[in-house]
Scaffold this motif. Structure first.
Motif, PDB file in Angstrom:
ATOM      1  N   GLY B  96       0.838  -1.194   0.000  1.00  0.00           N
ATOM      2  CA  GLY B  96       0.000   0.000   0.000  1.00  0.00           C
ATOM      3  C   GLY B  96       0.871   1.241   0.000  1.00  0.00           C
ATOM      4  N   PRO B  97       0.308   2.381   0.294  1.00  0.00           N
ATOM      5  CA  PRO B  97       1.087   3.618   0.299  1.00  0.00           C
ATOM      6  C   PRO B  97       2.155   3.571   1.399  1.00  0.00           C
ATOM      7  CG  PRO B  97      -1.114   3.991   1.179  1.00  0.00           C
ATOM      8  CD  PRO B  97      -1.095   2.600   0.663  1.00  0.00           C
ATOM      9  N   PRO B  98       3.194   4.407   1.295  1.00  0.00           N
ATOM     10  CA  PRO B  98       4.277   4.342   2.279  1.00  0.00           C
ATOM     11  C   PRO B  98       3.755   4.523   3.699  1.00  0.00           C
ATOM     12  CG  PRO B  98       4.865   5.824   0.507  1.00  0.00           C
ATOM     13  CD  PRO B  98       3.470   5.400   0.249  1.00  0.00           C
ATOM     14  N   SER B  99       4.187   3.660   4.605  1.00  0.00           N
ATOM     15  CA  SER B  99       3.722   3.727   5.990  1.00  0.00           C
ATOM     16  C   SER B  99       4.348   4.934   6.681  1.00  0.00           C
ATOM     17  CB  SER B  99       4.107   2.451   6.724  1.00  0.00           C
ATOM     18  OG  SER B  99       5.504   2.300   6.681  1.00  0.00           O
ATOM     19  N   ASP B 100       3.860   5.248   7.879  1.00  0.00           N
ATOM     20  CA  ASP B 100       4.423   6.370   8.637  1.00  0.00           C
ATOM     21  C   ASP B 100       5.911   6.172   8.840  1.00  0.00           C
ATOM     22  OD1 ASP B 100       1.577   6.521  10.908  1.00  0.00           O
ATOM     23  OD2 ASP B 100       1.882   7.258   8.864  1.00  0.00           O
ATOM     24  N   TYR B 101       6.267   4.944   9.188  1.00  0.00           N
ATOM     25  CA  TYR B 101       7.670   4.666   9.480  1.00  0.00           C
ATOM     26  C   TYR B 101       8.538   4.923   8.266  1.00  0.00           C
ATOM     27  CZ  TYR B 101      11.789   2.214  11.099  1.00  0.00           C
ATOM     28  OH  TYR B 101      13.062   1.894  11.451  1.00  0.00           O
ATOM     29  N   ALA B 102       8.068   4.498   7.088  1.00  0.00           N
ATOM     30  CA  ALA B 102       8.865   4.708   5.878  1.00  0.00           C
ATOM     31  C   ALA B 102       9.052   6.194   5.618  1.00  0.00           C
ATOM     32  CB  ALA B 102       8.185   4.050   4.684  1.00  0.00           C
ATOM     33  N   GLN B 103       8.011   6.977   5.857  1.00  0.00           N
ATOM     34  CA  GLN B 103       8.128   8.409   5.611  1.00  0.00           C
ATOM     35  C   GLN B 103       9.093   9.058   6.598  1.00  0.00           C
ATOM     36  OE1 GLN B 103       4.402  10.433   5.092  1.00  0.00           O
ATOM     37  NE2 GLN B 103       3.472   8.630   4.187  1.00  0.00           N
ATOM     38  N   VAL B 104       9.049   8.579   7.857  1.00  0.00           N
ATOM     39  CA  VAL B 104       9.969   9.137   8.851  1.00  0.00           C
ATOM     40  C   VAL B 104      11.413   8.819   8.470  1.00  0.00           C
ATOM     41  CG1 VAL B 104      10.740   8.864  11.237  1.00  0.00           C
ATOM     42  CG2 VAL B 104       8.332   9.135  10.750  1.00  0.00           C
ATOM     43  N   ILE B 105      11.653   7.582   8.066  1.00  0.00           N
ATOM     44  CA  ILE B 105      13.015   7.200   7.690  1.00  0.00           C
ATOM     45  C   ILE B 105      13.472   7.986   6.470  1.00  0.00           C
ATOM     46  CG2 ILE B 105      14.429   5.300   6.828  1.00  0.00           C
ATOM     47  CD1 ILE B 105      13.881   4.953   9.657  1.00  0.00           C
ATOM     48  N   SER B 106      12.570   8.171   5.509  1.00  0.00           N
ATOM     49  CA  SER B 106      12.891   8.962   4.316  1.00  0.00           C
ATOM     50  C   SER B 106      13.341  10.345   4.724  1.00  0.00           C
ATOM     51  CB  SER B 106      11.638   9.145   3.468  1.00  0.00           C
ATOM     52  OG  SER B 106      11.673   8.382   2.333  1.00  0.00           O
ATOM     53  N   ASN B 107      12.602  10.916   5.664  1.00  0.00           N
ATOM     54  CA  ASN B 107      12.893  12.262   6.132  1.00  0.00           C
ATOM     55  C   ASN B 107      14.237  12.348   6.843  1.00  0.00           C
ATOM     56  OD1 ASN B 107      11.288  14.369   5.530  1.00  0.00           O
ATOM     57  ND2 ASN B 107      10.709  14.728   7.653  1.00  0.00           N
ATOM     58  N   ILE B 108      14.490  11.345   7.700  1.00  0.00           N
ATOM     59  CA  ILE B 108      15.747  11.345   8.456  1.00  0.00           C
ATOM     60  C   ILE B 108      16.928  11.278   7.494  1.00  0.00           C
ATOM     61  CG2 ILE B 108      17.179  10.038  10.071  1.00  0.00           C
ATOM     62  CD1 ILE B 108      14.722   9.153  11.503  1.00  0.00           C
ATOM     63  N   VAL B 109      16.838  10.356   6.519  1.00  0.00           N
ATOM     64  CA  VAL B 109      17.952  10.195   5.561  1.00  0.00           C
ATOM     65  C   VAL B 109      18.125  11.480   4.759  1.00  0.00           C
ATOM     66  CG1 VAL B 109      18.608   8.959   3.481  1.00  0.00           C
ATOM     67  CG2 VAL B 109      17.756   7.709   5.417  1.00  0.00           C
ATOM     68  N   SER B 110      17.016  12.049   4.318  1.00  0.00           N
ATOM     69  CA  SER B 110      17.084  13.264   3.525  1.00  0.00           C
ATOM     70  C   SER B 110      17.718  14.401   4.321  1.00  0.00           C
ATOM     71  CB  SER B 110      15.656  13.628   3.104  1.00  0.00           C
ATOM     72  OG  SER B 110      15.650  14.717   2.279  1.00  0.00           O
ATOM     73  N   ASP B 111      17.303  14.543   5.597  1.00  0.00           N
ATOM     74  CA  ASP B 111      17.858  15.601   6.435  1.00  0.00           C
ATOM     75  C   ASP B 111      19.350  15.445   6.610  1.00  0.00           C
ATOM     76  OD1 ASP B 111      15.081  15.983   8.758  1.00  0.00           O
ATOM     77  OD2 ASP B 111      15.562  16.941   6.849  1.00  0.00           O
ATOM     78  N   ILE B 112      19.783  14.199   6.891  1.00  0.00           N
ATOM     79  CA  ILE B 112      21.209  13.975   7.140  1.00  0.00           C
ATOM     80  C   ILE B 112      22.013  14.363   5.913  1.00  0.00           C
ATOM     81  CG2 ILE B 112      22.966  12.212   7.531  1.00  0.00           C
ATOM     82  CD1 ILE B 112      21.027  10.744   9.276  1.00  0.00           C
ATOM     83  N   VAL B 113      21.530  13.973   4.738  1.00  0.00           N
ATOM     84  CA  VAL B 113      22.315  14.243   3.534  1.00  0.00           C
ATOM     85  C   VAL B 113      22.302  15.725   3.177  1.00  0.00           C
ATOM     86  CG1 VAL B 113      22.380  13.828   1.063  1.00  0.00           C
ATOM     87  CG2 VAL B 113      22.066  11.953   2.605  1.00  0.00           C
ATOM     88  N   ILE B 114      21.131  16.360   3.276  1.00  0.00           N
ATOM     89  CA  ILE B 114      21.056  17.782   2.914  1.00  0.00           C
ATOM     90  C   ILE B 114      21.852  18.625   3.908  1.00  0.00           C
ATOM     91  CG2 ILE B 114      19.525  19.728   2.538  1.00  0.00           C
ATOM     92  CD1 ILE B 114      18.932  17.817   0.478  1.00  0.00           C
ATOM     93  N   ASN B 115      21.687  18.336   5.208  1.00  0.00           N
ATOM     94  CA  ASN B 115      22.354  19.167   6.205  1.00  0.00           C
ATOM     95  C   ASN B 115      23.864  18.990   6.200  1.00  0.00           C
ATOM     96  OD1 ASN B 115      19.947  20.193   7.014  1.00  0.00           O
ATOM     97  ND2 ASN B 115      19.671  18.737   8.682  1.00  0.00           N
ATOM     98  N   SER B 116      24.331  17.826   5.781  1.00  0.00           N
ATOM     99  CA  SER B 116      25.776  17.627   5.766  1.00  0.00           C
ATOM    100  C   SER B 116      26.410  18.385   4.610  1.00  0.00           C
ATOM    101  CB  SER B 116      26.098  16.149   5.616  1.00  0.00           C
ATOM    102  OG  SER B 116      25.725  15.735   4.324  1.00  0.00           O
ATOM    103  N   LYS B 117      25.588  18.908   3.699  1.00  0.00           N
ATOM    104  CA  LYS B 117      26.051  19.673   2.546  1.00  0.00           C
ATOM    105  C   LYS B 117      27.136  18.913   1.787  1.00  0.00           C
ATOM    106  CE  LYS B 117      24.964  24.367   4.037  1.00  0.00           C
ATOM    107  NZ  LYS B 117      23.970  24.004   4.995  1.00  0.00           N
ATOM    108  N   CYS B 118      26.969  17.594   1.693  1.00  0.00           N
ATOM    109  CA  CYS B 118      28.006  16.820   1.018  1.00  0.00           C
ATOM    110  C   CYS B 118      27.993  17.076  -0.479  1.00  0.00           C
ATOM    111  CB  CYS B 118      27.861  15.332   1.310  1.00  0.00           C
ATOM    112  SG  CYS B 118      26.285  14.677   0.900  1.00  0.00           S
TER     113      CYS B 118
END
Lengths: 250, 281
Positions: B96-118
């Motif tokens: 089905g559609p992405p679960s809450d957990y999947a969205q949270v993990i997506s967000n965490i990974v995205s934040d880490i990569v964007i904020n690290s300005k790699c």
């Protein structure tokens, strides 16, 4: 009429194969720890993963008292095709593929053994280079064997097309993406080779009925060849002595 | 027999192991699982990496597209990452559609990569206000056995490091875009963020820290999503997050930070070796 460039003057196809040559198949069973059964299969450049969960309790709405409910989900990774695929699942093509997969696999599973239960089969296509449906069926068969689900026979799927070589018809086995895109007819067959029966048959484009038998028999031969490869993989896997469940000592 | 005991009484099964100072899979509390990386496995993607942290398997595929930059930020491109937790990877996830957990993990990974300005998003701009690269990073989890964020970050950074951008010529008058895939420039990746997950198990008198928890250990430690995630980026501490779960004492927190630092060095070595071997071929 398909372009004559599907076969070169030496009788070689666009990727260098002979007309009745399958692409290289590499497969492995039991690749993941979470699912009850899993398999990875590569057919040329098409890479597919299959995972089987079950048989387990069916949800109330889907439960059937006579037979097990087989539930398939076909999903393509967004990076699997040349253009990024925006909707990996839930679009019409994926739903249609899921339905075809369910039909092909239900023909092979001994469904009467597990009433009120459900078997989930998940397919993920990592790279699609033509024949993704066939690779999915083959991978799902291996995953079902790995999960220990009783099957009537192996289900193998293969595609076949038609080309002209110097005026005479030459059926092609196992079409790749480039050959599909060139506009030729594509006949997809999913069969149970050991019993000789056909579980699913689908054809796109036009083909003259005179040539149909020829192309069909070529595809069925391809299925028999694939069954030999899958059987060998299963026997090798068992010979390694590796099983996911605890070994039972008698 | 042990499988049956594990299903009937999971807490007692886990407690019996912890009381002997060992974890159910035989590791010490601070021991982390091996990391295996494979690059360029998926040829249809512009860059790809497959990472296994123990049994947790994640595939990262990168696709490039061209788009018009946003009006308010005309000289930066886009880096969009997405984590997919398929029902294939674990029986916990339903179709089905992405679960809450999947969205949270997506967000965490995205934040880490964007904020690290790699990745400097200005590098992705081709023509200011007209054309910029969009890097779509799709992470697909194939086997979920805990510490999903660790594996995702490693896969993402490894594929970014192997990514090359084709040269683009843009004709101003005719607005014609020509992409030359023959000449490729490797993407500049600064830094190397590495995340380490910890589970905190509630036990009197003191809570126990488990490094790199497996799926079963995560469940025992408060459920998925209650992990402590510590990020280091080449010797610089760059992030720590913990949502719910058991309490963490300050000494333990210091210990987790130093464990994560060691892990960062190890992962850096693995990634560099993998990429070097890949280039040699």
């Amino acid at each position: 009429m398909p372009g004559p460039d599907l076969l070169s003057s030496q009788g070689l196809r666009l990727d260098g194969r002979r007309p009745n040559e399958l692409r290289r198949i590499r497969c492995k069973l039991g690749v993941f720890t979470q699912p009850d059964g899993s398999a990875y299969l590569e057919q040329g450049n098409t890479k597919v993963l299959a995972a089987v969960y079950g048989p387990h309790q069916a949800s109330k709405s889907k439960s059937s008292t006579e037979a097990v409910v087989v539930n398939c989900q076909y999903s393509m990774a967004t990076f699997s095709t040349g253009e990024r695929k925006n909707r990996p699942r839930g679009d019409r093509k994926s739903l249609e593929m899921s339905l075809h997969l369910r039909q092909a696999l239900t023909a092979a599973i001994k469904t009467e053994l597990y009433p009120r239960s459900q078997i989930d089969i998940y397919i993920e296509v990592l790279q699609a280079d033509g024949g993704a449906y066939c690779a999915s069926v083959n991978a799902a068969t291996l995953a079902l064997v790995d999960a220990g689900v009783p099957l009537r026979a192996y289900v193998c799927a293969c595609t076949a097309s038609m080309a002209w070589h110097g005026g005479s018809p030459a059926p092609l086995l196992d079409v790749g993406h480039v050959e599909e895109a060139a506009g030729g007819v594509v006949l997809t067959v999913a069969s149970l080779p050991s019993t000789g029966s056909i579980a699913l048959l689908e054809m796109s484009h036009r083909l003259h009925s005179d040539y149909f038998e020829n192309v069909l028999s070529r595809a069925l031969q391809g299925c028999r060849d694939i069954e030999v490869i899958l059987d060998k993989a299963v026997r090798d896997h068992l010979a390694e002595g590796w099983t996911k469940q605890d070994v039972v000592t008698v | 027999m042990t499988e049956v005991y594990k299903h009937i009484h999971p807490s007692k099964y886990f407690n019996d192991y912890i009381n002997q100072d060992v974890r159910p899979d035989g590791r010490d509390f601070d021991q982390q699982r091996d990391v295996i990386i494979n690059i360029n496995g998926i040829t249809s993607a512009d860059a790809s990496a497959i990472v296994k942290c123990g049994n947790t398997t994640v595939v990262c595929g990168i696709k490039l597209e061209l788009a018009r930059p946003k009006a308010e930020e005309p000289d930066i491109g886009f880096l969009i990452s997405n984590v997919e937790l398929l029902p294939l990877c674990s029986s916990k996830f339903r179709p089905g559609p992405p679960s809450d957990y999947a969205q949270v993990i997506s967000n965490i990974v995205s934040d880490i990569v964007i904020n690290s300005k790699c990745v400097d998003l200005k590098d992705l701009c081709v023509v200011t206000d007209k054309l910029a690269w969009v890097i779509y990073c799709d992470l697909v989890c194939l086997d979920y056995d805990g510490s999903i964020v660790d594996a995702c970050i490693i896969a993402l950074i490894t594929s970014l490091k192997t990514l090359s951008l084709p040269t683009v010529t843009y004709d101003n008058e005719t607005e014609e875009v020509k992409v030359d895939t023959g000449v490729k420039i490797p993407l500049q990746v600064h830094g190397l963020p590495v995340a380490t997950s910890f589970g905190i198990y509630h036990k009197l008198p003191r809570n126990i820290i488990l490094a790199d928890p497996s799926a079963y250990e995560e469940e025992m430690c408060g459920g998925i999503g209650a992990n402590l995630i510590v990020c280091w980026n080449k010797g610089l501490f760059c992030g720590i997050q913990k949502f719910g779960g058991c309490n963490l004492s300050t000494e333990d927190e210091k210990r987790t930070i130093s464990l994560a630092k060691q892990r960062c060095k190890l992962v850096e070595q693995v990634i560099e070796t993998c990429i070097k071997n890949g280039e040699v071929k």
